[in-house]
Design an enzyme around this catalytic site. Sequence first.
Site, PDB file in Angstrom:
ATOM      1  N   TYR A 110       9.281   1.354   3.281  1.00 42.92           N
ATOM      2  CA  TYR A 110       9.782  -0.090   3.526  1.00 42.92           C
ATOM      3  C   TYR A 110      11.240  -0.252   3.721  1.00 42.92           C
ATOM      4  CZ  TYR A 110       4.812  -1.374   3.018  1.00 42.92           C
ATOM      5  OH  TYR A 110       3.442  -1.616   3.248  1.00 42.92           O
ATOM      6  N   GLY A 168       0.899  -1.141  -0.048  1.00 48.39           N
ATOM      7  CA  GLY A 168      -0.107  -0.122   0.041  1.00 48.39           C
ATOM      8  C   GLY A 168       0.792   1.271   0.092  1.00 48.39           C
ATOM      9  N   HIS A 201       7.766   1.770   8.230  1.00 49.80           N
ATOM     10  CA  HIS A 201       7.261   0.294   8.312  1.00 49.80           C
ATOM     11  C   HIS A 201       8.304  -0.593   8.777  1.00 49.80           C
ATOM     12  CE1 HIS A 201       3.257   1.569   7.421  1.00 49.80           C
ATOM     13  NE2 HIS A 201       3.411   1.646   6.182  1.00 49.80           N
TER      14      HIS A 201
END
Lengths: 222, 222
Positions: A152, A146, A158
């Site tokens: 990432y 998403g 995240h």
Amino acid sequence: MKILIVLAHPEMQSMNGAMFKQAIKTLEEEGHEVKVSDLYREEFNPVSGRNNFKTTYDAAFFKQQLEELHATKVAGFADDIETEQQKVEWCDLMIWQFPLWWFTVPGILKGWVDRVFAMGRFYGNDNIYEAGMFKGKKAILSLTAGAVESAYLKDGLHGDLYGVLRPLHRGILQFTGFEVLRPQVVYAPVRQTAVQREQELAQWGERLKHIFTEQAMPIDTY
Amino acid sequence: MKILIVLAHPEMQSMNGAMFKQAIKTLEEEGHEVKVSDLYREEFNPVSGRNNFKTTYDAAFFKQQLEELHATKVAGFADDIETEQQKVEWCDLMIWQFPLWWFTVPGILKGWVDRVFAMGRFYGNDNIYEAGMFKGKKAILSLTAGAVESAYLKDGLHGDLYGVLRPLHRGILQFTGFEVLRPQVVYAPVRQTAVQREQELAQWGERLKHIFTEQAMPIDTY
């Protein structure tokens, strides 16, 4: 070569659906044989339990691994499970196409693993990791995420994508002996233009043409 | 205090069933209010899709997050989802009781998250992590692991347990604002004697008596 593509997305018009179709088209054009497990369209039941079996080893106390060992010996898996197991055993390369939901696969794909990857049939106490039953087979996670790629990275929102995917790479695929190729990731497809999405699909197709020359990632060094 | 216990195990006679019952008993004796989501016995459907909703935002193209945002505005969640959402919103502490299957939760619990943890209702673009909607609530993973504890250390067979659990701790619980307490882990219960299992249950009960004085683990430093 023989390729199994497992798709876990409710909407075939999605980027996941497009990646799935691109893979089938490219691989068949290259002369490979392709089978699919389109879990949503096949209405696969992901709840693992006695329904995995035609046989019963212990009717009084359900211990899944003991039932699996027994079913392996007496060909006792339920028909839907036996079908899926044979596809995994048949393939040289397994591709999972899915959206990253909550840092992992959708429940329907997790339940497919819970039910299909049975002790005795797919692994044993002496048959894991380097001695895994599927040594020689390759696997790739092909996913949409998403958020954008920077989220990432190691210091991103995240955290490192390889850490996020590690339980899948290590705990399922390498555990059963698969050589894992680097994942194919489409970041934030909903924010992409139609042209960008076409480029992603084209890149996936190009990669797949040469997929059997790729080297696996090392076990546990990422 | 108000506690929600989510159980994901097909066999109530299992160690997971015993840990679940121990938690209910202890917490009620301590004067807390307990609700449960016993996913197997309630036959929870873990396949996420249009069945999550009574309403339809876009009948031509299913985009789950857009349907979730719409359902949040118009009270459009399906009854089974609304019931689960209200329990999560109600609780001060959420406990997940599950067996570690393939380095993560069983498919039925993953699908419960996919369906229940809806955008708009449980998180938004500006409401994640430290600004998560569930700030002030606590969560614990209480799990059984098939292997012994040494297998889940940094240089062990499977690697560090906190790395294995990170997508659950970080990607679901902390993402939505929960403060995460250290996990309760019973290693290899099938290899334990009845006495050892009783000790595990007693330790869990003792811990739960003082659970509201425990400090949360820091975000992302493990």
